[in-house]
Write a protein that holds these residues in place. Structure first.
Motif, PDB file in Angstrom:
ATOM      1  N   ARG A 174     -12.809 -12.124  -2.518  1.00 43.64           N
ATOM      2  CA  ARG A 174     -12.709 -10.488  -2.216  1.00 43.64           C
ATOM      3  C   ARG A 174     -12.671 -10.446  -0.924  1.00 43.64           C
ATOM      4  NH1 ARG A 174     -15.632  -6.995  -6.551  1.00 43.64           N
ATOM      5  NH2 ARG A 174     -15.493  -5.132  -5.006  1.00 43.64           N
ATOM      6  N   TYR A 195     -12.970  -3.807 -15.814  1.00 44.49           N
ATOM      7  CA  TYR A 195     -13.805  -4.599 -14.884  1.00 44.49           C
ATOM      8  C   TYR A 195     -15.259  -4.668 -14.885  1.00 44.49           C
ATOM      9  CZ  TYR A 195      -8.745  -4.886 -12.466  1.00 44.49           C
ATOM     10  OH  TYR A 195      -7.681  -4.434 -11.940  1.00 44.49           O
ATOM     11  N   ALA A 196     -15.931  -3.595 -15.341  1.00 42.04           N
ATOM     12  CA  ALA A 196     -17.390  -3.982 -14.690  1.00 42.04           C
ATOM     13  C   ALA A 196     -17.897  -4.356 -16.056  1.00 42.04           C
ATOM     14  CB  ALA A 196     -17.797  -2.213 -15.186  1.00 42.04           C
ATOM     15  N   HIS A 217       0.117 -10.469 -11.664  1.00 45.00           N
ATOM     16  CA  HIS A 217      -0.678 -11.312 -11.783  1.00 45.00           C
ATOM     17  C   HIS A 217      -2.258 -10.888 -11.011  1.00 45.00           C
ATOM     18  CE1 HIS A 217       1.403 -12.268  -7.398  1.00 45.00           C
ATOM     19  NE2 HIS A 217       0.161 -12.467  -7.493  1.00 45.00           N
ATOM     20  N   ALA A 250      -9.542   1.102 -17.619  1.00 43.28           N
ATOM     21  CA  ALA A 250     -10.221   0.053 -16.110  1.00 43.28           C
ATOM     22  C   ALA A 250     -11.176   0.099 -16.191  1.00 43.28           C
ATOM     23  CB  ALA A 250      -8.572   0.920 -15.580  1.00 43.28           C
ATOM     24  N   ASP A 251     -11.630   0.599 -16.288  1.00 42.37           N
ATOM     25  CA  ASP A 251     -13.159   0.959 -15.440  1.00 42.37           C
ATOM     26  C   ASP A 251     -14.711  -0.697 -16.364  1.00 42.37           C
ATOM     27  OD1 ASP A 251     -12.576   3.128 -14.027  1.00 42.37           O
ATOM     28  OD2 ASP A 251     -14.405   4.132 -13.674  1.00 42.37           O
ATOM     29  N   LEU A 303     -10.302 -15.025 -15.002  1.00 39.66           N
ATOM     30  CA  LEU A 303     -10.288 -13.857 -13.261  1.00 39.66           C
ATOM     31  C   LEU A 303     -10.798 -13.550 -13.094  1.00 39.66           C
ATOM     32  CD1 LEU A 303      -6.289 -12.327 -14.525  1.00 39.66           C
ATOM     33  CD2 LEU A 303      -6.711 -14.703 -13.243  1.00 39.66           C
ATOM     34  N   GLU A 339       0.823   4.077  -3.035  1.00 40.57           N
ATOM     35  CA  GLU A 339       1.046   5.777  -3.035  1.00 40.57           C
ATOM     36  C   GLU A 339       1.567   6.129  -3.497  1.00 40.57           C
ATOM     37  OE1 GLU A 339      -0.526   7.625   0.761  1.00 40.57           O
ATOM     38  OE2 GLU A 339       1.102   6.824   1.319  1.00 40.57           O
ATOM     39  N   ALA A 359      -6.410  -2.073  -9.876  1.00 40.51           N
ATOM     40  CA  ALA A 359      -7.733  -1.526 -10.344  1.00 40.51           C
ATOM     41  C   ALA A 359      -6.931  -0.226  -9.982  1.00 40.51           C
ATOM     42  CB  ALA A 359      -8.424  -2.315  -8.729  1.00 40.51           C
ATOM     43  N   GLY A 360      -6.809  -0.335  -8.858  1.00 35.84           N
ATOM     44  CA  GLY A 360      -6.765   1.417  -8.182  1.00 35.84           C
ATOM     45  C   GLY A 360      -6.325   2.060  -8.707  1.00 35.84           C
ATOM     46  N   LEU A 386      -4.876  -8.851 -10.149  1.00 33.61           N
ATOM     47  CA  LEU A 386      -6.434  -7.769 -10.952  1.00 33.61           C
ATOM     48  C   LEU A 386      -6.340  -6.518 -10.086  1.00 33.61           C
ATOM     49  CD1 LEU A 386      -8.498 -10.120 -12.789  1.00 33.61           C
ATOM     50  CD2 LEU A 386      -7.309  -8.141 -13.472  1.00 33.61           C
ATOM     51  N   GLY A 387      -6.370  -7.200  -8.437  1.00 31.05           N
ATOM     52  CA  GLY A 387      -6.697  -6.158  -7.579  1.00 31.05           C
ATOM     53  C   GLY A 387      -5.590  -4.633  -7.273  1.00 31.05           C
ATOM     54  N   ALA A 399       0.594  -1.173   0.149  1.00 27.80           N
ATOM     55  CA  ALA A 399       0.296   0.346  -0.065  1.00 27.80           C
ATOM     56  C   ALA A 399       0.928   1.516  -0.177  1.00 27.80           C
ATOM     57  CB  ALA A 399      -0.978   0.270   1.363  1.00 27.80           C
TER      58      ALA A 399
END
Lengths: 327, 339
Positions: A257, A240-241, A210, A236-237, A251, A192, A216-217, A212-213, A188
């Protein structure tokens, strides 16, 4: 930066490994592109081929063009290539503890690119190195600059690696799984930091992972790779959506989650990732794909536009629930 | 249970409060030496006062960052290290200091699945002989019966029984992990310590192995201690969760409560740091970013271990070690701030 039809093959005594099989993508200025795939999907090989970092033999770049600015990186001679590496393009490797040389001080390794690429003198380079270290958040950099890598923790080593990659103000930063070896709380911190540095310096970033999380941000666009091919690429949006390739869907579904209670059983994709000993003439995901039909096994789907800035390489239209008939 | 080991017996289903394993104030300090005389100058407090309960037929997830002592805790429980203090009770029996024959008998009931499926299988033994090794070691079965049991086990973990004559290098990572699981099941154990069994596997293979672990748990009434740093997978697999930091358990409780309403500031930070594969959620999230690194377990901070990185630490945290106390139902926490 623009990459087209990049193909890399590894030769061994008896077999060939087709690691990247015609990878094409582009990277816009100031953008963060996330590259997601399992081990053996060709994501690292592709990015290392861009900078010609793979030893040849066994690796051979069979075809492709890599345009950076107005030059083709694959046709540069070795001395010009050295100027690009570390100068215009920075690289961060997966394991920070093994990518730093244990017998030189951190300061020496950080000053090396500054002196080679920018031609700075010893004291100037030192000043700039201290500045870089404080920029990546290392406390009391003027003391730590004389320390050796083993005196740093994993997260701190990764910060040093980032400082080295950023030393010459690169246009493009390639980060190969930079947080995989780190703990989540340290990850994290690094995420940042990269966000902050990107805003300050305005460079383009390719972030290989590897998970996906992780992207994502932070990613603007995400590219998913499988079997040495790009199977899907979108903002990205959107990705994932609204994933359009069965592999991307798989995947996203197989990973539980942490922010919500899941179902009793994880959905799993049967089978194994492909062996890359033959050049793929059909879809590499077909043997594990729930929608596979005849065409998938006989003809390799190219990357096709399926929406606004959204490409997928699949003969099956997951929205319609039927084979694509328009192509 | 050693009387008829060839049969995959179904153990009686136990009530929810039936504790199979209880650990009380467990400590393990590795001594460090210095100088030509080899004088002891201190110790690494790898495990420093751990309290845990694992209920029969359930899974306890032990999470924490690398170096926090979770693997060491797993190994002490199996008596692979001798604890320097505290108590381990297994099935109502104190096994903290048992030796010799008694310990060997106990070991058959507790097994381990290792992290690296590449390193934990002997490359010069066939898969059949790897799985049969515990059977030989404990003289459980012989000849035809042993072969039958080996085939049974391969089948149970989803591998073709004909593979018994192959060598580990012929298998992929996920399949090797299945072989490791089959070996752990050979003696029909009650309790298995799973030490990061999926950390070395690809995402799509992880799901297969986790589903297998769940199926086997149901089929053979197994109790797991699942050691992992992957908080998403722990949420999926474990009924109870314990969070460890620098040799101590910070919080213990049922999964849903821990994830929905974490009490300890470390648990909160850890959960907020886990990336979620959804850009909208990610952007909306408030991350608690911890400052600094894990302190050295040779010289942990005074008072609360976590206070050097804790966003809500105050004077009392440095002076006084927070007690391990029960809050509401089955929840335990060690923090001065937790209500």
């Amino acid at each position: 930066m623009e990459v087209s039809d990049l193909q890399t093959v590894f030769w061994s005594r008896r077999t060939r490994i087709y690691a990247a099989n015609g990878v094409s993508f582009h990277l816009n200025r100031g953008e963060l592109l996330g590259v997601v795939g399992e081990s053996g999907s060709g994501k690292s090989v592709t990015m290392m081929s861009l900078l010609r970092l793979l030893p040849s033999p066994p690796a051979e770049i069979v075809s492709g063009r890599v345009r950076l600015g107005d030059r083709d990186l694959l046709s540069l001679d070795p001395s010009e290539m050295r100027k690009v590496r570390g100068g215009e393009v920075g690289f961060i490797f997966q394991d920070p503890m093994t990518s730093l040389n244990p017998v030189f001080t951190v300061g020496y390794q950080l000053m090396e690119p500054l002196r080679k690429h920018l031609g700075l003198g010893r004291s100037e380079a030192r000043k700039r190195a201290i500045e870089l270290l404080s920029r990546v958040g290392i406390p009391s950099p003027q003391d730590r600059i004389n320390d050796y890598p083993h005196q740093f923790s994993g997260g701190m080593c990764q910060r040093v690696m980032i400082a080295i990659a950023l030393a010459c103000d690169p246009k493009v930063l390639i980060a190969d799984e930079p947080t995989t070896a780190l703990d989540v709380t340290i990850q994290a911190q690094i995420l940042e930091l990269v966000q902050k540095l990107r805003q300050e310096m305005g460079m383009s970033v390719i972030w290989i992972t590897h998970d996906l999380g992780v992207v994502a941000g932070i990613a603007d666009r995400v590219m998913v790779m499988y079997g040495g091919l790009v199977v899907e690429c979108a903002a990205a949006d959107d990705l994932y959506a609204n994933p359009r390739h069965p592999y991307t869907r798989a995947l996203l579904e197989t990973v539980p989650r942490a922010d919500m209670a899941g179902q009793e059983r994880l959905k799993s994709v049967g089978g194994q990732p492909p062996h890359l000993t033959v050049f793929p003439t059909s879809c590499p995901f077909a043997p594990r794909c729930p929608h596979a039909f005849d065409r998938c096994r006989s003809e390799r789907p190219p990357l096709m536009p399926v929406g606004e800035g959204h490409d997928a390489a699949c003969w099956w239209d997951v929205i319609e629930g039927s084979p694509r008939d328009d192509v | 249970m050693m009387s008829e080991p060839g049969v995959l017996t179904i153990k009686p289903q136990a009530g929810p409060d039936d504790v199979l394993l209880r650990i009380i104030d467990l400590t393990l300090h590795f001594p460090t030496y210095r100088g030509v005389l080899g004088r002891q100058v201190g110790g690494i407090r790898a495990v420093d006062g751990v309290n845990l309960e694992v209920r029969r037929g359930r899974t306890l997830g032990l999470v924490g960052e690398s170096g926090c002592g979770k693997t060491t805790t797993g190994r002490v429980i199996l008596r692979l290290y001798d604890p320097t203090g505290g108590r381990i009770e297994f099935d109502g029996e104190d096994i903290t200091h048992i030796q010799g024959k008694k310990l060997r008998r106990m070991r058959a009931r507790m097994q381990m699945i290792f992290q690296d499926p590449q390193a934990c299988l002997n490359p010069r033994m066939t898969v059949g002989s790897i799985i049969a090794e515990p059977l030989n070691e404990h003289r459980a079965l012989k000849g035809k019966e042993k072969e039958k049991r080996t085939r049974e086990l391969l089948d149970a973990v989803g591998l073709n029984p004909k593979f018994a004559n192959r060598y580990p290098h012929e298998f992929s990572g996920g399949q090797r992990q299945r072989i490791g699981i089959a070996r752990a099941l050979a003696l029909n154990p009650d309790f298995i310590v799973c030490d990061e069994p999926i950390a070395a596997l690809d995402v799509s293979i992880q799901a297969q192995v986790v589903n297998l672990l769940k199926d086997l748990q149901e089929q053979f009434s197994l109790t797991y201690l699942f050691i992992s740093h992957d908080l998403s997978m722990v949420r999926h697999l474990c009924e109870d969760v314990a969070v460890m930091y620098l040799g101590k358990v910070m919080e213990l409780g049922p999964r849903d409560l821990i994830y929905k309403d974490p009490m300890h500031p470390y648990t909160k930070a850890l959960l907020s740091a886990v990336p979620v594969p959804d850009p909208r959620v990610e952007r909306a999230r408030q991350r608690i970013i911890l400052k600094g690194d894990l302190p050295s377990p040779a010289n942990p901070p005074s008072g609360c271990r976590f206070r050097t990185r804790c966003p809500v630490a105050f004077d009392r945290c440095a002076a006084e070690q927070p007690a391990w106390r029960k809050v509401a139902g089955n929840r335990w926490v060690a923090c001065h701030r937790a209500e």
